[in-house]
Design a protein around this motif. Structure first.
Motif, PDB file in Angstrom:
ATOM      1  N   SER A 176      -3.039   7.707  -0.366  1.00  0.00           N
ATOM      2  CA  SER A 176      -2.993   6.670  -1.402  1.00  0.00           C
ATOM      3  C   SER A 176      -3.815   7.077  -2.624  1.00  0.00           C
ATOM      4  O   SER A 176      -3.437   6.778  -3.757  1.00  0.00           O
ATOM      5  CB  SER A 176      -3.496   5.333  -0.847  1.00  0.00           C
ATOM      6  OG  SER A 176      -2.592   4.832   0.111  1.00  0.00           O
ATOM      7  N   CYS A 225      -5.575  -2.833   2.457  1.00  0.00           N
ATOM      8  CA  CYS A 225      -5.363  -1.610   3.236  1.00  0.00           C
ATOM      9  C   CYS A 225      -6.262  -0.505   2.652  1.00  0.00           C
ATOM     10  O   CYS A 225      -7.474  -0.570   2.781  1.00  0.00           O
ATOM     11  CB  CYS A 225      -3.871  -1.255   3.200  1.00  0.00           C
ATOM     12  SG  CYS A 225      -3.348  -0.025   4.412  1.00  0.00           S
ATOM     13  N   CYS A 226      -5.686   0.458   2.007  1.00  0.00           N
ATOM     14  CA  CYS A 226      -6.465   1.592   1.489  1.00  0.00           C
ATOM     15  C   CYS A 226      -7.405   1.218   0.347  1.00  0.00           C
ATOM     16  O   CYS A 226      -8.425   1.875   0.143  1.00  0.00           O
ATOM     17  CB  CYS A 226      -5.530   2.708   1.061  1.00  0.00           C
ATOM     18  SG  CYS A 226      -4.626   3.442   2.452  1.00  0.00           S
ATOM     19  N   CYS A 260       0.823  -1.191   0.000  1.00  0.00           N
ATOM     20  CA  CYS A 260       0.000   0.000   0.000  1.00  0.00           C
ATOM     21  C   CYS A 260       0.869   1.257   0.000  1.00  0.00           C
ATOM     22  O   CYS A 260       1.847   1.331   0.748  1.00  0.00           O
ATOM     23  CB  CYS A 260      -0.925  -0.003   1.226  1.00  0.00           C
ATOM     24  SG  CYS A 260      -2.229   1.232   1.062  1.00  0.00           S
ATOM     25  N   TYR A 265      -2.116  -3.217  -0.888  1.00  0.00           N
ATOM     26  CA  TYR A 265      -3.058  -2.133  -1.189  1.00  0.00           C
ATOM     27  C   TYR A 265      -4.505  -2.605  -1.070  1.00  0.00           C
ATOM     28  O   TYR A 265      -5.337  -1.935  -0.461  1.00  0.00           O
ATOM     29  CB  TYR A 265      -2.782  -1.567  -2.590  1.00  0.00           C
ATOM     30  CG  TYR A 265      -3.913  -0.700  -3.096  1.00  0.00           C
ATOM     31  CD1 TYR A 265      -4.083   0.592  -2.611  1.00  0.00           C
ATOM     32  CD2 TYR A 265      -4.822  -1.199  -4.021  1.00  0.00           C
ATOM     33  CE1 TYR A 265      -5.142   1.383  -3.054  1.00  0.00           C
ATOM     34  CE2 TYR A 265      -5.878  -0.414  -4.465  1.00  0.00           C
ATOM     35  CZ  TYR A 265      -6.028   0.864  -3.974  1.00  0.00           C
ATOM     36  OH  TYR A 265      -7.080   1.638  -4.402  1.00  0.00           O
TER      37      TYR A 265
END
Length: 123
Positions: free
Chosen positions: A39, A17-18, A6, A14
């Motif tokens: 991000s 996560c975001c 991420c 990624y």
């Protein structure tokens, strides 16, 4: 298949996560929202940035600098911004090729979801 880490700097892929916030899940804290917005800047996701901007301070559109290359995020301090708060702030340094941005961002809950209100640039 290689899983990308991420951009926000947390040790997760990624997608886990975001990416989940970009996909529609609500960020549980002001810091997680801040990280997911960073991000989104890295990925040039204007839709997410506008959706997570407070209605009273949101711009009509976001224009990205085609030459901007974000290289890292450092969270320096958080104040409030948890599930038990209605406001919070996150002080961070976002690095880019050739420099960095140091800001204290303010966040509020709107209809239960964290949104970015505004920020002060710090030196």
């Amino acid at each position: 298949m290689t899983t990308r880490s991420c951009p926000c700097g947390l040790p997760a892929a990624y997608e886990e996560c975001c990416g989940r916030y970009h996909g529609g899940a609500a960020a549980p804290t002001a810091e997680k929202l801040m990280r997911s917005r960073y991000s989104a800047f890295v990925r040039q996701d204007a839709g997410y940035l506008l959706r997570t901007w407070h209605p009273r301070t949101r711009p009509e559109r976001i224009d990205f600098d085609a030459g901007m290359r974000w290289t890292g995020l450092e969270i320096l301090q958080t104040t409030d911004g948890s599930a038990f708060h209605s406001t919070g702030s996150v002080t961070f340094r976002a690095s880019y090729r050739g420099g960095s941005l140091h800001e204290r961002s303010r966040f509020e809950r709107v209809d239960g979801a964290w949104v970015y209100v505004d920020g002060d640039f710090l030196s």
